[in-house]
Design a protein around this motif. Sequence first.
Motif, PDB file in Angstrom:
ATOM      1  N   GLY A 105     -10.851  -1.926  12.288  1.00  0.00           N
ATOM      2  CA  GLY A 105     -10.347  -0.642  12.776  1.00  0.00           C
ATOM      3  C   GLY A 105      -8.980  -0.787  13.428  1.00  0.00           C
ATOM      4  O   GLY A 105      -8.692  -0.165  14.442  1.00  0.00           O
ATOM      5  N   ALA A 154      -4.545  -0.886   9.582  1.00  0.00           N
ATOM      6  CA  ALA A 154      -4.923  -0.915   8.166  1.00  0.00           C
ATOM      7  C   ALA A 154      -6.237  -0.169   7.943  1.00  0.00           C
ATOM      8  O   ALA A 154      -6.354   0.675   7.040  1.00  0.00           O
ATOM      9  CB  ALA A 154      -5.037  -2.361   7.683  1.00  0.00           C
ATOM     10  N   SER A 205     -14.920  -4.066  15.738  1.00  0.00           N
ATOM     11  CA  SER A 205     -15.516  -4.726  16.892  1.00  0.00           C
ATOM     12  C   SER A 205     -14.610  -4.545  18.108  1.00  0.00           C
ATOM     13  O   SER A 205     -13.481  -5.036  18.128  1.00  0.00           O
ATOM     14  CB  SER A 205     -15.688  -6.221  16.574  1.00  0.00           C
ATOM     15  N   VAL A 233       0.101  -4.774  17.849  1.00  0.00           N
ATOM     16  CA  VAL A 233       1.545  -4.626  17.635  1.00  0.00           C
ATOM     17  C   VAL A 233       1.733  -3.853  16.329  1.00  0.00           C
ATOM     18  O   VAL A 233       0.775  -3.338  15.765  1.00  0.00           O
ATOM     19  CB  VAL A 233       2.262  -6.002  17.588  1.00  0.00           C
ATOM     20  N   ILE A 240     -19.412  -8.281  12.839  1.00  0.00           N
ATOM     21  CA  ILE A 240     -20.046  -8.770  11.604  1.00  0.00           C
ATOM     22  C   ILE A 240     -20.294 -10.266  11.760  1.00  0.00           C
ATOM     23  O   ILE A 240     -19.373 -11.019  12.097  1.00  0.00           O
ATOM     24  CB  ILE A 240     -19.124  -8.500  10.391  1.00  0.00           C
ATOM     25  N   CYS A 267     -10.049  -5.193   6.059  1.00  0.00           N
ATOM     26  CA  CYS A 267      -8.971  -4.849   6.999  1.00  0.00           C
ATOM     27  C   CYS A 267      -9.248  -5.586   8.299  1.00  0.00           C
ATOM     28  O   CYS A 267      -9.038  -5.061   9.398  1.00  0.00           O
ATOM     29  CB  CYS A 267      -8.917  -3.341   7.234  1.00  0.00           C
ATOM     30  N   GLY A 283      -7.843  -8.061   9.604  1.00  0.00           N
ATOM     31  CA  GLY A 283      -6.712  -8.730  10.248  1.00  0.00           C
ATOM     32  C   GLY A 283      -6.608 -10.176   9.810  1.00  0.00           C
ATOM     33  O   GLY A 283      -7.065 -10.549   8.721  1.00  0.00           O
ATOM     34  N   LEU A 292     -11.925 -11.883   6.955  1.00  0.00           N
ATOM     35  CA  LEU A 292     -13.360 -12.187   6.950  1.00  0.00           C
ATOM     36  C   LEU A 292     -13.998 -12.164   5.553  1.00  0.00           C
ATOM     37  O   LEU A 292     -14.810 -13.018   5.220  1.00  0.00           O
ATOM     38  CB  LEU A 292     -14.032 -11.125   7.820  1.00  0.00           C
ATOM     39  N   ILE A 318      11.551  -1.972  20.640  1.00  0.00           N
ATOM     40  CA  ILE A 318      11.133  -0.740  19.963  1.00  0.00           C
ATOM     41  C   ILE A 318      10.946   0.350  21.010  1.00  0.00           C
ATOM     42  O   ILE A 318       9.992   0.307  21.792  1.00  0.00           O
ATOM     43  CB  ILE A 318       9.823  -0.985  19.162  1.00  0.00           C
ATOM     44  N   VAL A 367      -6.413  -5.449   2.721  1.00  0.00           N
ATOM     45  CA  VAL A 367      -5.363  -4.502   3.124  1.00  0.00           C
ATOM     46  C   VAL A 367      -4.938  -4.874   4.552  1.00  0.00           C
ATOM     47  O   VAL A 367      -5.779  -5.065   5.421  1.00  0.00           O
ATOM     48  CB  VAL A 367      -5.889  -3.043   3.104  1.00  0.00           C
ATOM     49  N   PRO A 397       7.830  -9.291  10.878  1.00  0.00           N
ATOM     50  CA  PRO A 397       8.153  -7.863  10.988  1.00  0.00           C
ATOM     51  C   PRO A 397       9.641  -7.532  11.041  1.00  0.00           C
ATOM     52  O   PRO A 397      10.024  -6.492  11.555  1.00  0.00           O
ATOM     53  CB  PRO A 397       7.460  -7.474  12.295  1.00  0.00           C
ATOM     54  N   SER A 437       5.195  -4.217   7.043  1.00  0.00           N
ATOM     55  CA  SER A 437       3.746  -4.433   6.896  1.00  0.00           C
ATOM     56  C   SER A 437       2.977  -3.125   6.746  1.00  0.00           C
ATOM     57  O   SER A 437       2.073  -3.017   5.916  1.00  0.00           O
ATOM     58  CB  SER A 437       3.185  -5.192   8.089  1.00  0.00           C
ATOM     59  N   ILE A 444       0.601  -1.696   3.696  1.00  0.00           N
ATOM     60  CA  ILE A 444      -0.754  -1.144   3.865  1.00  0.00           C
ATOM     61  C   ILE A 444      -0.844   0.173   3.098  1.00  0.00           C
ATOM     62  O   ILE A 444      -1.769   0.421   2.319  1.00  0.00           O
ATOM     63  CB  ILE A 444      -1.058  -0.906   5.370  1.00  0.00           C
TER      64      ILE A 444
HETATM   65  P1  FAD Z   1      -5.837  -5.827  13.168  1.00  0.00           P
HETATM   66  O1  FAD Z   1      -5.064  -4.877  13.979  1.00  0.00           O
HETATM   67  O2  FAD Z   1      -5.934  -7.235  13.665  1.00  0.00           O
HETATM   68  O3  FAD Z   1      -7.295  -5.238  13.006  1.00  0.00           O
HETATM   69  C1  FAD Z   1      -8.366  -6.036  12.586  1.00  0.00           C
HETATM   70  C2  FAD Z   1      -9.659  -5.279  12.809  1.00  0.00           C
HETATM   71  O4  FAD Z   1     -10.746  -6.031  12.275  1.00  0.00           O
HETATM   72  C3  FAD Z   1      -9.993  -5.032  14.267  1.00  0.00           C
HETATM   73  O5  FAD Z   1     -10.514  -3.725  14.424  1.00  0.00           O
HETATM   74  C4  FAD Z   1     -11.084  -6.046  14.559  1.00  0.00           C
HETATM   75  O6  FAD Z   1     -11.953  -5.625  15.574  1.00  0.00           O
HETATM   76  C5  FAD Z   1     -11.794  -6.064  13.207  1.00  0.00           C
HETATM   77  N1  FAD Z   1     -12.597  -7.258  12.987  1.00  0.00           N
HETATM   78  C6  FAD Z   1     -12.156  -8.524  12.759  1.00  0.00           C
HETATM   79  N2  FAD Z   1     -13.218  -9.357  12.636  1.00  0.00           N
HETATM   80  C7  FAD Z   1     -14.331  -8.597  12.761  1.00  0.00           C
HETATM   81  C8  FAD Z   1     -15.731  -8.869  12.742  1.00  0.00           C
HETATM   82  N3  FAD Z   1     -16.210 -10.098  12.592  1.00  0.00           N
HETATM   83  N4  FAD Z   1     -16.578  -7.847  12.919  1.00  0.00           N
HETATM   84  C9  FAD Z   1     -16.138  -6.563  13.102  1.00  0.00           C
HETATM   85  N5  FAD Z   1     -14.829  -6.253  13.135  1.00  0.00           N
HETATM   86  C10 FAD Z   1     -13.936  -7.258  12.965  1.00  0.00           C
HETATM   87  N6  FAD Z   1       4.161  -4.097  11.006  1.00  0.00           N
HETATM   88  C11 FAD Z   1       5.046  -3.095  10.849  1.00  0.00           C
HETATM   89  O7  FAD Z   1       4.976  -2.354   9.854  1.00  0.00           O
HETATM   90  N7  FAD Z   1       6.015  -2.884  11.782  1.00  0.00           N
HETATM   91  C12 FAD Z   1       6.190  -3.698  12.847  1.00  0.00           C
HETATM   92  O8  FAD Z   1       7.053  -3.458  13.666  1.00  0.00           O
HETATM   93  C13 FAD Z   1       5.320  -4.801  12.985  1.00  0.00           C
HETATM   94  N8  FAD Z   1       5.435  -5.656  14.013  1.00  0.00           N
HETATM   95  C14 FAD Z   1       4.597  -6.733  14.093  1.00  0.00           C
HETATM   96  C15 FAD Z   1       4.794  -7.704  15.084  1.00  0.00           C
HETATM   97  C16 FAD Z   1       3.995  -8.835  15.115  1.00  0.00           C
HETATM   98  C17 FAD Z   1       4.235  -9.873  16.140  1.00  0.00           C
HETATM   99  C18 FAD Z   1       2.927  -8.977  14.200  1.00  0.00           C
HETATM  100  C19 FAD Z   1       2.031 -10.174  14.252  1.00  0.00           C
HETATM  101  C20 FAD Z   1       2.708  -8.011  13.241  1.00  0.00           C
HETATM  102  C21 FAD Z   1       3.544  -6.905  13.157  1.00  0.00           C
HETATM  103  N9  FAD Z   1       3.376  -5.954  12.169  1.00  0.00           N
HETATM  104  C22 FAD Z   1       4.278  -4.940  12.024  1.00  0.00           C
HETATM  105  C23 FAD Z   1       2.209  -5.995  11.300  1.00  0.00           C
HETATM  106  C24 FAD Z   1       1.196  -4.964  11.826  1.00  0.00           C
HETATM  107  O9  FAD Z   1       0.903  -5.235  13.164  1.00  0.00           O
HETATM  108  C25 FAD Z   1      -0.081  -4.997  10.990  1.00  0.00           C
HETATM  109  O10 FAD Z   1       0.230  -4.921   9.637  1.00  0.00           O
HETATM  110  C26 FAD Z   1      -0.965  -3.831  11.363  1.00  0.00           C
HETATM  111  O11 FAD Z   1      -1.160  -3.750  12.744  1.00  0.00           O
HETATM  112  C27 FAD Z   1      -2.280  -3.914  10.651  1.00  0.00           C
HETATM  113  O12 FAD Z   1      -3.126  -4.834  11.231  1.00  0.00           O
HETATM  114  P2  FAD Z   1      -4.612  -4.913  10.686  1.00  0.00           P
HETATM  115  O13 FAD Z   1      -5.218  -3.590  10.799  1.00  0.00           O
HETATM  116  O14 FAD Z   1      -4.566  -5.557   9.345  1.00  0.00           O
HETATM  117  O15 FAD Z   1      -5.297  -5.974  11.654  1.00  0.00           O
END
Ligand code: FAD
Length: 491
Positions: free
Chosen positions: A13, A16, A38, A46, A178, A209, A211, A215, A265, A324, A333, A338, A342
Motif C-alpha cells: 500500500g 505503487a 502492513s 519518499v 504476509i 507492489c 517495494g 516479496l 522538493i 509494479v 530519482p 519512478s 508505475i
Molecule cells: P513502498 O512505498 O515501499 O511500499 C511497499 C508496500 O508493501 C508497503 O505498504 C508495505 O507495507 C508493503 N509490504 C511489504 N512487505 C509486506 C508484507 N510482507 N506483508 C504486507 N505488506 C507488505 N519516485 C519519483 O517518481 N519521484 C521522486 O522524487 C522519487 N524520489 C525517491 C527518493 C528515494 C530516496 C527513493 C528510494 C525513491 C524515490 N522515488 C521517487 C521512488 C518512489 O519512492 C517509489 O517508486 C514509490 O514510492 C513507490 O514505492 P512502492 O509503492 O513500490 O514501495
Amino acid sequence: MNNQIKRVVIVGGGTAGWMAAAALSKLITSIEVTLIESDEIGTVGVGEATIPTLIYFSQLLKIDEAEFLRETQATFKLGINFENWRNEGEDYFHGFGITGQSCWAAGFQHFWRKGRELGIASDFSDYCLESVAAKANKFAQLPNNGLNYAYHFDATLYGKYLRKIAEQHKTKRVEGMISKVNLNPSNGDIQSLTLKDGQLIEGDLFLDCSGQRALLIEGALHTGFIDWSHWLPNDSAIALQTESVGEPVPYTRSIAHKAGWQWQIPLQHRVGNGVVYCSQYITDDKAQEHLLANVEGEHLTQPRVIKFKTGTRRKHWNKNCIAVGLSSGFLEPLESTSIHLIQQAIVRLMRIFPVNGIQKCDVDEFNQQTDTDIESIRDFIILHYKVTQRTDSDYWLHCRNMTVPDSLAHRLELFEETGRVFRKNNELFDDSWMQVMIGQGLIPKSHHPIVDNMSNDELKRFLQTIKDTEQQKVAGLPTHQQFIQHFCATP
Ligand code: FAD
C-alpha cells in the motif's frame, strides 16, 4: 473460461499499490481488487517529485485538481534546476517544455548553436517557456500553449488520497503482514498468500507492489535482477523533512556534491530534502553531515537512511505476477521517473488486461515495452553523470571515465558530431536530451546547414523574438504561491 481473471490481489500500500488499486478498481469494473498492506512495515515514504505524465493518470481517474492539491499539499513543478552538475558553481535548468522553434530539417539547437558561436544567443533555457517561468518563480495554467507542468506532493498524503478513490470503487483493504506465498504445484503460479494472523487470500492475478522486498516477484518466483550499478553507482539516500522557510518554488532542486547529489522538493506545508550518494565514496555519517549542513528550516523528521540497488527485474511480468514500483527495480530519482514507471505499468496492464486468461504473447509484449521504456530512462539518467566536467573527486572522475551503454554512447557521439537527436520508440524524454546535454556543457561541433539560409541578422531577430515572447508571457503571470492560494481556494 476457467482461466478468467476475476480476483486481483495487490501486495503493498505504497504509491505503487494505491495507484494500481485506484486505477484498476475504478476502470476495470469486472474484477474484485484486494490490497494487502502492513502498517508494521510501512512505506518507503519518499517519492514526492513527478513529471507531467502524471496529469494523464489524474485525468484517467477524473481527479479534481484543486482537491488533489489541497489534500496532498502539492505544488506545481516546471522542471529541475541542476546545480554544480556541470562544474561547481554552475547550474542549468531542465524544463518540461520545448525549447525554441525547430524547422523540418533541424532542431532549435542548431540555430542556437550558430547563435552562440556568433555571440547572439544566450542561455539555452532562455528559449523554453517553462524554464523562464520557473526561474521567475511564476506559474499559471495558460489557456493556449500553456505551461507543461507536473507536481510535487506529500507521498503519504497521496497514498491516502488514492486509497479513498480505491475504496470508493470497492477495493478491499486488508491490513496484515504476509508470511507465506503459496504456489500452485502444477504450474508454479501464485495461488494464495498467508498472513501472519492466519488469513488466506486467494487471487488470479497478483501485483507485487511490496517495494524493495519484492516479496512475490523475487521472494517467491525468483525472477532475477539485472544490476546496473556499474553505470549508476549510487546506492544510498538519506531523507529529511524540514519546515518551509519561504514560498515554494515551482521546480525541484538537484544539487550535486562530491559523491552524489541533494534534492529539495518544496511542498505547500514543508520541504522534502535528501541526499543520494555512493557508499564507496562517502560514509553514511559524512553524507548525513553534508545534508544537515545544507538544509534550512526546523527538522520535522529524523534523517532516515535508505539503501537501494540500481537495476531492473529480468521480467516485470512473470507467471501470474506483475511487479509494479520498487519491486520491479530502481533507477535513482534524479529525473523523478519512478512514479511515471508505475503509471506506465498500470496503464499498460489495463490496455492488455487478460480477462480471459494470461497469454504468453501479452506477457512478452508487456515485458518488452517495459524494458524499452526503462532502458531509455536509464540512459538519460546516466547522461547526467557521464557528461560532467567535474574533476574534484574520485566519484566524479569515475563518472566521467566510465563506459556507458552502447545506446547512450551512440546518442552522445551523434549529438557531439552533428547536433542531431532522434526520439526513438516513443520514448519519454525528447527535448530533455538537448537541454541536459547542452546544460552539462556538451556543445555540438557543427550545426545543420539549413541554419545558414538565414543571414546573421535574421538569426539574431529569430532568437531574440523567441526569447522576448517567452519573457512577455511570463511577465504577466502570478507568482507560484499566489497561483496555488487562488487555485486551492476555488471550491
Ligand atoms: P513502498 O512505498 O515501499 O511500499 C511497499 C508496500 O508493501 C508497503 O505498504 C508495505 O507495507 C508493503 N509490504 C511489504 N512487505 C509486506 C508484507 N510482507 N506483508 C504486507 N505488506 C507488505 N519516485 C519519483 O517518481 N519521484 C521522486 O522524487 C522519487 N524520489 C525517491 C527518493 C528515494 C530516496 C527513493 C528510494 C525513491 C524515490 N522515488 C521517487 C521512488 C518512489 O519512492 C517509489 O517508486 C514509490 O514510492 C513507490 O514505492 P512502492 O509503492 O513500490 O514501495
